[in-house]
Design an enzyme around this catalytic site. Structure first.
Site, short mmCIF file in Angstrom:
data_model
loop_
_atom_site.label_atom_id
_atom_site.label_comp_id
_atom_site.label_asym_id
_atom_site.label_seq_id
_atom_site.Cartn_x
_atom_site.Cartn_y
_atom_site.Cartn_z
N GLU A 371 -0.61 -2.22 -6.18
CA GLU A 371 -0.44 -1.50 -4.92
C GLU A 371 1.04 -1.47 -4.49
O GLU A 371 1.52 -0.47 -3.97
CB GLU A 371 -1.31 -2.11 -3.82
N HIS A 486 -14.34 5.82 -6.07
CA HIS A 486 -13.59 7.07 -6.29
C HIS A 486 -14.51 8.29 -6.35
O HIS A 486 -14.06 9.40 -6.06
CB HIS A 486 -12.78 6.96 -7.58
#
EC number: 3.4.-.-
Length: 614
Positions: A371, A486
Site C-alpha cells: 500500500e 474486487h
C-alpha cells in the site's frame, strides 16, 4: 468559475477545412482550456474522494447518501466538460502531450450514464461492498457466537487452523453470507456497466477495461505469459498437494484438484501459510516472522514506519505528516469500515492516506509495503496534470510496493530455498487466480457467460487454471465470485497478474543498477539481490514513477528496464533454483503433475448441497 468557463469556451470556433495556422491556433486554445479543466478536475476529484473516504471509513446510510450526492454532482460536471472536450479536433493536434490528455478526457467512463442510472449503478456497487464488509458468520466451536468478520477473524482461522471441518465451515459460511445477497445486484451491475461502456463507444465493459492497456494484442500476451509460467506453477501445485495429502489424508486426492479451503487463504490465491508444514527444509525453519514481529512489540504504526524506512533508504519520499494524522491503520471498534486495504490520493498534491485493518502478521507487514508503494507512486507523479496522475498502467501501480519485498539477503543455501519457496507460494501461486478473475468477468461482460451459469463457469475456470475445487458441491443458488472484494467493488483484476510479472522485470533492472546482480556472475544471482540503501536503484525507479501515465506503459517500461514488453524471463530466472528443486522432489515422491477432473459438481439449479451444521 463558470463565467471563466464560458469565456474560454466562447473562443472555441471550429471551421471546416482548417489550415495549419488554424490548427495551431486551436492547439493554443486547447492548452488554455486544459489548464482550466485540470484545475477544475483537481478540485472536483478532491471533493469526491473525501466523500468516498468518509463512507469507506464509516459505513452509515448518511455517509452513503452524501457520497452518492457528491458523485452525482461531479458526474454532471464531468459530462459538461466532456461535451466541450469533444468539440476540439484533438486527433489532429501535433503536441503528443496535449493530444494524450484530450484522449484521456474523451473517455467519460460510468459518468456517461443518464443521471438516474448512474446513481443506481453507484448504489449497487456500494450496496455489494456493504454486504461484503459487514458480513458475519457463526463460530464453528460456538454456534451462538455469530460475530466473526472476514478481517481479522476468518482470515486468521484459515491461516492457522488445521481442523478440516472448521476450515470447511468458514469457507462455506463466508460464501453463504455474501454470494446469494449479491447475485441479483451483480446482474444489474453488469447491464449498467455494459451500457456505460457502449456510451463510451466500446462494445462492452470488457473492451472498456482492456483499453486501459493501450495494446490490441494484450489478451494474447497475457495468455502467452501464463503458458510460459504454467510449468513452474504445476510443480508447486503437485508438491503442495502431495504435502496436503500427507497432512489431511483422503480429503485431498492424489491426482485431482486441491480442495480450496485447505490452502490457508479465503480465495486460495496465496498459499504461504501452509509453508508451516511444506517447507523444503523444515529443520532450517526460521522463527515465524509473525511471532518475531509480536516479540519485538511491533504496532501497526511501526509496521508502516518500517515500510517507509525502506523507501527512504533508496531515496524515495517520506510520508507527509498528514499521512500519519489521517490514515486509518487499525480497525476502529466503534464503527463498520471497509477493511480491504487501500491507498488513497486526494488530488490536492499533499493529502495521501492508507486505510488498513492492520494485524501484526507477516501478511499485513507485506501488505503495508504494498500500500505504501501506491502512495510513493502518488507522491512521485503529483505534479503531473490530472489525466496523468495514475500508473503507466494499473499493473505498474500494484508492482511498486511488491518489488521491495523481492529484495533478499545472502544466506545459507537451504534457508535461501525455503525463502524462495515461501515467495513462490505468494507470487507463482497467485498467477492463475490473478488471470482467471478477469477471464470470468470479460466473458460475463461479453455475454459468453450468462447469469444462469455464473457460478458453474467460475468453478470451471478455477479448476482449469488453478487446479482447485470447492470443498463440497456448488450450484447456481451460490454466487462464489462475490466472496472476493474486487468482484463486488468493480475493481479490474488483471492488473495484479501484470504486476506479478513486471515487478520481477523492475527488480532485475534495479538490481543491475544497484550492482547487486550480474547474469554472468554466479555469486550475484537475481534471487539474492537486495536493493536496500541503493540510491542508484531508487533514482531509476523514481524517474519512471514521475511519468505517471504521461507516456504509454511500453515507454515507461523501456525507461527503467531497456525493454518495451512484458516478459516472464525475469520471474523464471528468480525462481530457477526452486523449480529445479521441485522437479527433483516431485520425481522422488512420485507426485502427479497436473490434475484430473474434479469429482465435485456444480449444478445449474438453485439448489446446491448446503453445509451440514455442526
Amino acid at each position: 468559475m463558470d463565467l471563466v468557463l464560458v469565456l474560454v469556451l466562447g473562443l472555441l470556433v471550429h471551421a471546416g477545412g482548417a489550415t495549419d495556422p488554424e490548427i495551431e491556433d486551436e492547439e493554443l486554445r486547447a492548452r488554455d482550456f486544459l489548464q482550466f479543466l485540470n484545475k477544475k478536475n483537481e478540485e472536483s476529484s478532491n471533493r469526491l474522494v473525501l466523500a468516498e473516504w468518509a463512507y469507506a471509513s464509516n459505513i452509515t446510510e448518511q455517509n452513503l447518501q452524501n457520497k452518492l450526492a457528491v458523485s452525482a454532482e461531479v458526474a454532471k460536471e464531468h459530462k459538461k466538460d466532456w461535451e466541450e472536450v469533444t468539440k476540439f479536433n484533438w486527433n489532429t493536434f501535433s503536441d503528443p502531450d496535449l493530444k494524450r490528455q484530450f484522449k484521456k478526457y474523451s473517455k467519460l467512463g460510468s459518468d456517461a450514464l443518464p443521471e438516474a442510472k448512474l446513481n443506481r449503478y453507484q448504489k449497487i456497487i456500494s450496496e455489494m461492498e456493504k454486504i461484503y464488509s459487514t458480513a458475519k458468520i457463526c463460530d464453528f466451536h460456538n454456534s451462538s457466537k455469530c460475530d466473526l468478520s472476514l478481517e481479522p477473524h476468518l482470515t486468521q482461522i484459515l491461516a492457522t487452523s488445521r481442523n478440516e471441518e472448521e476450515l470447511r465451515h468458514v469457507w462455506v459460511e463466508w460464501r453463504n453470507a455474501v454470494g446469494p445477497h449479491c447475485k441479483v445486484l451483480f446482474e444489474e451491475y453488469v447491464d449498467l456497466a455494459n451500457e456505460a461502456a457502449r456510451l463510451n463507444n466500446f462494445t462492452n465493459n470488457a473492451e472498456n477495461w482492456l483499453d486501459n492497456y493501450e495494446d490490441a494484442q494484450f489478451r494474447g500476451q497475457i495468455e502467452g505469459l501464463w503458458e510460459q509460467l504454467k510449468p513452474l506453477y504445476l510443480q508447486i501445485h503437485a508438491y503442495v498437494r502431495f504435502k496436503l495429502r500427507e497432512k489431511y489424508g483422503e480429503v485431498v486426492s492424489e491426482k485431482g484438484p486441491i480442495p480450496a479451503h485447505l490452502l490457508g487463504n479465503m480465495w486460495a490465491q496465496k498459499w504461504r501459510t501452509v509453508s508451516e508444514f511444506t517447507l523444503p527444509y523444515p529443520d532450517k525453519k526460521d522463527e515465524d516472522i509473525t511471532s518475531e514481529l509480536k516479540k519485538q512489540n511491533y504496532t501497526a504504526v511501526k509496521i508502516f514506519q518500517t515500510a517507509e524506512d525502506f523507501f527512504k533508504s533508496i531515496n524515495l519520499t517520506e510520508m507527509p505528516e498528514t499521512f500519519w494524522e489521517r490514515s486509518i491503520l487499525t480497525k476502529p471498534n466503534d464503527r463498520e469500515i471497509v477493511c480491504h486495504a487501500s491507498a488513497w490520493d486526494f488530488y490536492d498534491r499533499k493529502d495521501f492516506r492508507i486505510k488498513q485493518c492492520t494485524q501484526i502478521t507477516l501478511e499485513h507487514f507485506i501488505t503495508a509495503h504494498h500500500e505504501m508503494g501506491h502512495v510513493e507512486y502518488f507522491i512521485q507523479y503529483k505534479n503531473q496534470p490530472i489525466p496523468f496522475r495514475e500508473g503507466a498502467n494499473s499493473g505498474f501501480h500494484e508492482a511498486v510496493g511488491d518489488l521491495i519485498a523481492l529484495s533478499s539477503e545472502k544466506d545459507d543455501p537451504e534457508n535461501v530455498l525455503n525463502n524462495l519457496f515461501q515467495i513462490g507460494l505468494d507470487k507463482i501461486v497467485f498467477l492463475p487466480f490473478g488471470y482467471l478473475m478477469d477471464l470470468w468477468r470479460w466473458d460475463v461482460f461479453e455475454g459468453k457467460i450468462t447469469p444462469d451459469e455464473y457460478n458453474c463457469k467460475w468453478w470451471e475456470l478455477r479448476e482449469k487454471y488453478q487446479g482447485v475445487e470447492p470443498p463440497l458441491n456448488r450450484s447456481e443458488g451460490d454466487f462464489d465470485p462475490a466472496a472476493k472484494y474486487h468482484i463486488v467493488a468493480s475493481v479490474p483484476y488483471i492488473r495484479y497478474f501484470v504486476s506479478f510479472v513486471v515487478q520481477f522485470q523492475f527488480h532485475k533492472a534495479l538490481c543491475e543498477k544497484a550492482g547487486q546482480y550480474d547474469p554472468n556472475d554466479p555469486s550475484k544471482p537475481l534471487h539474492e539481490c537486495d536493493i536496500y540503501q541503493s540510491t542508484e536503484a531508487g533514482n531509476a525507479l523514481k524517474k519512471m514513477l514521475q511519468l505517471g501515465s504521461s507516456k504509454p506503459w511500453h515507454e515507461a517500461m523501456e525507461l527503467l528496464t531497456g525493454h518495451k514488453t512484458m516478459d516472464a524471463s525475469a520471474i523464471l530466472e528468480y525462481f530457477k533454483p526452486l523449480q529445479k528443486w521441485l522437479e527433483n522432489e516431485n520425481q522422488k515422491n512420485g507426485a502427479f503433475i497436473g490434475w484430473e477432473k474434479s469429482t465435485k459438481v456444480c449444478v445449474n439449479s438453485q439448489k446446491g448441497e448446503k453445509p451440514k451444521s455442526k
